[in-house]
Design a protein around this motif. Structure first.
Motif, PDB file in Angstrom:
ATOM      1  N   VAL A 249       0.832  -1.208   0.000  1.00  0.00           N
ATOM      2  CA  VAL A 249       0.000   0.000   0.000  1.00  0.00           C
ATOM      3  C   VAL A 249       0.863   1.253   0.000  1.00  0.00           C
ATOM      4  N   LEU A 250       1.860   1.278   0.862  1.00  0.00           N
ATOM      5  CA  LEU A 250       2.692   2.474   1.027  1.00  0.00           C
ATOM      6  C   LEU A 250       3.625   2.679  -0.153  1.00  0.00           C
ATOM      7  N   TRP A 251       4.262   1.620  -0.631  1.00  0.00           N
ATOM      8  CA  TRP A 251       5.152   1.760  -1.784  1.00  0.00           C
ATOM      9  C   TRP A 251       4.377   2.219  -3.012  1.00  0.00           C
ATOM     10  N   THR A 252       3.173   1.706  -3.189  1.00  0.00           N
ATOM     11  CA  THR A 252       2.372   2.128  -4.341  1.00  0.00           C
ATOM     12  C   THR A 252       2.119   3.627  -4.292  1.00  0.00           C
ATOM     13  N   ARG A 253       1.773   4.128  -3.115  1.00  0.00           N
ATOM     14  CA  ARG A 253       1.512   5.554  -2.989  1.00  0.00           C
ATOM     15  C   ARG A 253       2.784   6.376  -3.197  1.00  0.00           C
ATOM     16  N   LEU A 254       3.876   5.957  -2.607  1.00  0.00           N
ATOM     17  CA  LEU A 254       5.103   6.750  -2.636  1.00  0.00           C
ATOM     18  C   LEU A 254       5.797   6.678  -3.992  1.00  0.00           C
ATOM     19  N   LEU A 255       5.876   5.491  -4.578  1.00  0.00           N
ATOM     20  CA  LEU A 255       6.596   5.347  -5.842  1.00  0.00           C
ATOM     21  C   LEU A 255       5.807   5.890  -7.032  1.00  0.00           C
ATOM     22  N   SER A 256       4.497   6.029  -6.890  1.00  0.00           N
ATOM     23  CA  SER A 256       3.698   6.595  -7.984  1.00  0.00           C
ATOM     24  C   SER A 256       3.699   8.118  -7.961  1.00  0.00           C
ATOM     25  N   SER A 257       4.333   8.715  -6.973  1.00  0.00           N
ATOM     26  CA  SER A 257       4.365  10.176  -6.873  1.00  0.00           C
ATOM     27  C   SER A 257       4.968  10.801  -8.123  1.00  0.00           C
ATOM     28  N   GLY A 258       4.267  11.791  -8.661  1.00  0.00           N
ATOM     29  CA  GLY A 258       4.779  12.539  -9.799  1.00  0.00           C
ATOM     30  C   GLY A 258       4.576  11.891 -11.144  1.00  0.00           C
ATOM     31  N   ILE A 310      13.854   0.485   5.248  1.00  0.00           N
ATOM     32  CA  ILE A 310      14.290   1.816   5.673  1.00  0.00           C
ATOM     33  C   ILE A 310      15.364   2.359   4.732  1.00  0.00           C
ATOM     34  N   GLY A 311      16.220   1.462   4.203  1.00  0.00           N
ATOM     35  CA  GLY A 311      17.224   1.901   3.241  1.00  0.00           C
ATOM     36  C   GLY A 311      16.592   2.423   1.963  1.00  0.00           C
ATOM     37  N   GLY A 312      15.593   1.698   1.440  1.00  0.00           N
ATOM     38  CA  GLY A 312      14.903   2.156   0.233  1.00  0.00           C
ATOM     39  C   GLY A 312      14.179   3.464   0.447  1.00  0.00           C
ATOM     40  N   LEU A 313      13.627   3.640   1.657  1.00  0.00           N
ATOM     41  CA  LEU A 313      12.900   4.873   1.975  1.00  0.00           C
ATOM     42  C   LEU A 313      13.835   6.073   1.994  1.00  0.00           C
ATOM     43  N   VAL A 314      14.956   5.939   2.685  1.00  0.00           N
ATOM     44  CA  VAL A 314      15.877   7.068   2.877  1.00  0.00           C
ATOM     45  C   VAL A 314      16.694   7.349   1.620  1.00  0.00           C
ATOM     46  N   LEU A 315      17.174   6.300   0.964  1.00  0.00           N
ATOM     47  CA  LEU A 315      18.118   6.483  -0.139  1.00  0.00           C
ATOM     48  C   LEU A 315      17.454   6.681  -1.493  1.00  0.00           C
ATOM     49  N   ILE A 316      16.239   6.156  -1.681  1.00  0.00           N
ATOM     50  CA  ILE A 316      15.618   6.182  -3.015  1.00  0.00           C
ATOM     51  C   ILE A 316      14.301   6.948  -3.011  1.00  0.00           C
ATOM     52  N   ILE A 317      13.367   6.550  -2.158  1.00  0.00           N
ATOM     53  CA  ILE A 317      12.052   7.195  -2.178  1.00  0.00           C
ATOM     54  C   ILE A 317      12.146   8.670  -1.822  1.00  0.00           C
ATOM     55  N   LEU A 329       4.128   6.835 -21.235  1.00  0.00           N
ATOM     56  CA  LEU A 329       4.921   5.622 -21.094  1.00  0.00           C
ATOM     57  C   LEU A 329       6.242   5.910 -20.409  1.00  0.00           C
ATOM     58  N   ALA A 330       6.835   7.058 -20.711  1.00  0.00           N
ATOM     59  CA  ALA A 330       8.115   7.396 -20.088  1.00  0.00           C
ATOM     60  C   ALA A 330       7.959   7.554 -18.586  1.00  0.00           C
ATOM     61  N   SER A 331       6.855   8.147 -18.153  1.00  0.00           N
ATOM     62  CA  SER A 331       6.651   8.338 -16.717  1.00  0.00           C
ATOM     63  C   SER A 331       6.441   7.015 -16.011  1.00  0.00           C
ATOM     64  N   ALA A 332       5.836   6.045 -16.703  1.00  0.00           N
ATOM     65  CA  ALA A 332       5.613   4.734 -16.101  1.00  0.00           C
ATOM     66  C   ALA A 332       6.913   3.938 -16.034  1.00  0.00           C
ATOM     67  N   PHE A 333       7.562   3.793 -17.172  1.00  0.00           N
ATOM     68  CA  PHE A 333       8.747   2.944 -17.212  1.00  0.00           C
ATOM     69  C   PHE A 333       9.998   3.678 -16.724  1.00  0.00           C
ATOM     70  N   GLY A 334       9.917   5.000 -16.616  1.00  0.00           N
ATOM     71  CA  GLY A 334      11.050   5.755 -16.097  1.00  0.00           C
ATOM     72  C   GLY A 334      11.322   5.496 -14.629  1.00  0.00           C
ATOM     73  N   ILE A 335      10.317   5.015 -13.910  1.00  0.00           N
ATOM     74  CA  ILE A 335      10.522   4.728 -12.488  1.00  0.00           C
ATOM     75  C   ILE A 335      10.704   3.232 -12.238  1.00  0.00           C
ATOM     76  N   LEU A 336      10.944   2.470 -13.309  1.00  0.00           N
ATOM     77  CA  LEU A 336      11.127   1.027 -13.149  1.00  0.00           C
ATOM     78  C   LEU A 336      12.341   0.719 -12.278  1.00  0.00           C
ATOM     79  N   THR A 337      13.425   1.466 -12.451  1.00  0.00           N
ATOM     80  CA  THR A 337      14.622   1.232 -11.632  1.00  0.00           C
ATOM     81  C   THR A 337      14.362   1.514 -10.155  1.00  0.00           C
ATOM     82  N   PRO A 338      13.778   2.664  -9.782  1.00  0.00           N
ATOM     83  CA  PRO A 338      13.453   2.865  -8.368  1.00  0.00           C
ATOM     84  C   PRO A 338      12.518   1.792  -7.813  1.00  0.00           C
ATOM     85  N   ILE A 339      11.538   1.369  -8.613  1.00  0.00           N
ATOM     86  CA  ILE A 339      10.629   0.311  -8.156  1.00  0.00           C
ATOM     87  C   ILE A 339      11.421  -0.960  -7.863  1.00  0.00           C
TER      88      ILE A 339
END
Length: 770
Positions: A249-258, A310-317, A329-339
């Motif tokens: 639930v939380l990753w979906t909300r945070l990683l979909s930002s922007g 916690i590492g993913g939260l601080v360093l990536i999210i 499509l760029a906005s979707a697949f552009g965040i594939l690496t962070p996901i």
């Protein structure tokens, strides 16, 4: 047992079907109950609740039958019938809900209880059957293997199928075949699994509770009793469900930002989540024979999950990558690496942990399926708790980023409790206890430091605003979204990190333009509050106005954009309703002279189709008074074929349609009515002469006119096509419907039709020369 690999194969099909069902049913029931968090939570609770009951009851039943594979086949075939009937069931429930809603709309507790009861009625028949499948096949495969080995293999196979179902439905099937077609394909998968299981069961040997495939319950098996910790296994399963669904639930909300909340972003996150779970479960299946001190292994895994989260939260999210939401499509697949970096490592460990807990159940042949069913039911109960508690209580209290840190502390606490509880053959060595304890302490300290250190844990939406050089006025997060008010060149509103409407003239003109066609209008509804421009403009025009907004924090930002916000909200003619706009327009008994819909950008955002579909326009048409006008804002960003589908769908409902370009250049006004709409210069001047209207629309930073005469000339120049001209423009083609939400599912069209031009004012005018 004959053909164990084929049994695993049919369970992959079953897993694929299950995720197809979940995707389709969630979408269809949102149309019934609305897209509010309360409604979505009710749907998920009904779904997971049915799975939990089915797991428990199905496990007990499977322990009492002599041929569990035959039972599994029968369950799958009954499920096919139930699944194919769900569209009819949902329509009947919609009519029941429609009849109840007007009398209880102002009683949220009663409304929530009724939603819950109806969701259970809708989903229970299918989900109870689905929940029974895993414990039933666990009994079958346990003829030759220990419970934990069979459970781990089946869990891996089912989750692998879930990956296939998620990606197939989200990336291909819904776009090609719609929701109903996808449901039928899922039913075909279930039918295939059921038929194959019945064919295999004809050659399967019947078993009794005391014997499994010729392997009798022996003293040696009983010697493992000191590692049997069934209560601990169930508690671990509950904690696993709680944390894994909580993180999802939380990753979906945070990683979909922007990203503009594209459906494909959600599909990628869920797909990556399931890939990690599958890999972890597969790893457990391989390593299981070599593992000792499983309690210690599980405890260490909990610490690792906490560290990775916690590492993913601080360093990536907290440091989001730049994204252009207008590039779908760029906005979707552009965040594939962070996901991948955030989701994959942690879910691999989670996928290992849950089947590992099954080892603590033991191998009593009389309770194989029952034990597996109780384990799955406990895990599902944890998932239900997460889907309810986190959106309603945790996120509004501390925000999504801090909620991730708190879940990581739950993992650490679970590890410490496991270390303290280990005994007998399951006990840890002194070195193991010390090592796990020290690691847990280090991770816990790191989490606490992150929580108390300013700037360590940041909402990615806020980070994006700062990175863009904008000024932040306020930031709120509620159960639905993260919302910020601030300013770049002009004041601006962001929802989930995506910029919404500016204080543009296009928004201010939304209620005024229909009013110039129907000057006798008395009432209006504005769907999607945004910055409040259309709601405020309608009140200035003297209309009794309802403003409907899905996200509770959005109206709270109103004072940051208009100095008179308090007076506007206190106007007795105005009412702000926080609910799903589609649901309100369908179910309210109110009627209006003007309905204004301003879908949140971008045009392809998830859920946008529910207020741009044929069924929504039909609902709006039914809520209009005689001669009333429904106005739909269509922002640019779609291809010309997609734009035609929008207009074609609207035209299908309204006998008269008039289209006008927005003066700010962001999109078009699409207006429909049962009666002819004729722009008259004298009427336009009369409407603009009413107190406050001219001053309001002329105050926009991008207003092209300041006087009534200038506005009359401007509106005349912005008029594009109407009625028969609209018919010639749209031609024949697909419609946007609830079953085929075309704007949200566009991957194949964009990949294989890359030369289709985008709709823009210049290109549109060139297609319709006067």
């Amino acid at each position: 047992m004959r053909h164990p690999r084929l049994v695993l194969a049919i369970f992959i099909l079953s897993g694929a079907a299950g995720l197809m069902y979940e995707v389709v049913w969630s979408r269809q029931l949102v149309l019934v109950f609305g897209n509010t968090t309360q409604a979505v939570s009710t749907i998920l609770t009904g779904f997971f609740g049915g799975l939990a009951v089915g797991s428990y009851v199905g496990g007990r039943l499977a322990d009492r039958v002599r041929n569990p594979l035959r039972l599994y086949g029968v369950i799958e075939l009954i499920l096919v019938v139930v699944v194919l009937l769900t569209p009819v069931t949902f329509r009947l429930l919609h009519e029941v809900y429609r009849g109840i809603f007007p009398s209880i709309e102002g009683q949220p507790i009663v409304l929530a209880l009724i939603r819950f009861a109806l969701a259970i009625l809708a989903l229970a028949p299918a989900t109870v059957l689905m929940g029974a499948t895993l414990p039933t096949l666990t009994r079958q495969l346990s003829r030759e293997r220990h419970l934990s080995a069979a459970f781990g293999r089946l869990y891996t196979a089912n989750t692998l199928g879930a990956i296939v179902g998620t990606l197939a439905a989200g990336l291909v099937l819904i776009e090609l075949f719609g929701l109903t077609g996808t449901l039928v394909i899922g039913a075909a998968c279930s039918a295939t699994a059921g038929v194959v299981a019945l064919l295999l069961s004809r050659g399967a040997e019947p078993t009794s509770g005391a014997e499994i495939g010729g392997r009798h319950w022996t003293v040696r098996d009983a010697a493992a009793a000191d590692v049997r910790r069934p209560i601990l296994a169930l508690l671990l399963a509950f904690a696993s469900g709680l944390t894994s669904l909580g993180y999802q639930v939380l990753w979906t909300r945070l990683l979909s930002s922007g990203t503009g909340n594209s459906t494909y972003v959600f599909t990628l996150i869920l797909g990556m989540f399931l890939i990690g779970i599958t890999f972890g479960a597969f790893t457990f299946s391989i390593l299981r024979p070599f593992l000792r001190n499983l309690v210690g292994v599980i405890a260490a895994a909990q610490v690792v999950v906490a560290a990775l989260a916690i590492g993913g939260l601080v360093l990536i999210i907290s440091h989001p990558v730049p994204i252009d939401p207008s590039r779908e499509l760029a906005s979707a697949f552009g965040i594939l690496t962070p996901i991948a970096l955030v989701v994959l490592p942690a879910t691999m460990v989670m996928g290992f942990t849950f089947p590992a807990a099954s080892t603590l159940l033991g191998d009593d042949p009389a309770q194989i399926a029952g034990s597996a069913g109780r384990l799955l039911a406990a895990n599902t109960a944890g998932a239900i708790t997460a889907t309810f508690a986190i959106p309603f209580f945790v996120i509004p209290a501390v925000g999504s980023p801090n909620a991730v840190a708190l879940l990581a502390l739950v993992n650490v606490g679970t590890a410490v409790a496991l270390v303290a509880s280990a005994s007998g053959r399951a006990s840890l060595s002194s070195r193991g206890r010390i090592g796990t304890g020290v690691a847990a302490l280090i991770v816990a300290v790191a989490i606490v430091i992150g929580l108390v250190s300013p700037g360590a844990i940041v909402d990615p939406s806020v980070a994006r605003i700062h990175d863009a050089g904008a000024t932040l006025f306020a930031s709120h997060e509620d159960e639905i979204a993260s919302v910020q008010a601030g300013a770049t060149v002009t004041p601006q509103l962001w929802v989930t990190g995506t910029a919404m409407t500016l204080l543009t003239v296009d928004a201010k003109l939304m209620p005024v333009l229909p009013l110039t066609l129907r000057p006798q209008s008395k009432s209006a509804a504005t769907v999607a509050f945004g910055m409040g421009s259309a709601f405020r403009g309608a009140l200035i025009a003297g209309l009794k106005t309802e403003g409907i907004e899905l996200v509770p924090s959005v109206p709270e930002m109103f004072p940051y954009f208009y100095a008179d916000a308090a007076a506007v909200l206190a106007n007795p003619n105005g009412k702000v309703i926080v609910t799903d706009g589609r649901n309100h327009i369908e179910l309210t008994t109110e009627t209006y002279d003007i309905i204004v819909t301003d879908p949140p950008p971008p045009i392809f955002s998830s859920g946008a189709s529910v207020i741009s579909s044929l069924e929504y326009y039909q609902a709006g048409h039914a809520r209009l008074n005689p001669g009333g006008i429904m106005m739909q804002w269509v922002p640019y960003g779609a291809t010309i074929d997609e734009f035609r589908a929008h207009v074609r769908t609207f035209r299908t409902v309204f006998p008269h349609v008039s289209m006008v370009f927005g003066p700010g250049g962001y999109g078009l006004y699409m207006m429909g009515s049962d009666q002819a709409m004729v722009f008259d210069d004298a009427t336009i001047r009369d409407v603009l002469g009413r107190p406050g209207i001219l001053a309001d629309i002329s105050s926009a930073y991008d207003s092209p006119a300041k006087t009534s005469d200038a506005w009359v000339a401007k509106i005349d120049s912005l008029r594009w096509i109407a009625d028969d001209q609209v018919d010639r423009f749209v031609g024949t083609g697909p419609l946007i419907t609830d079953d085929h939400p075309l704007p949200e599912y566009f991957l194949l069209r964009r990949l294989f039709n890359q030369n289709v031009p985008q709709a823009g004012p210049g290109y549109l005018r060139s297609l319709t020369p006067h």
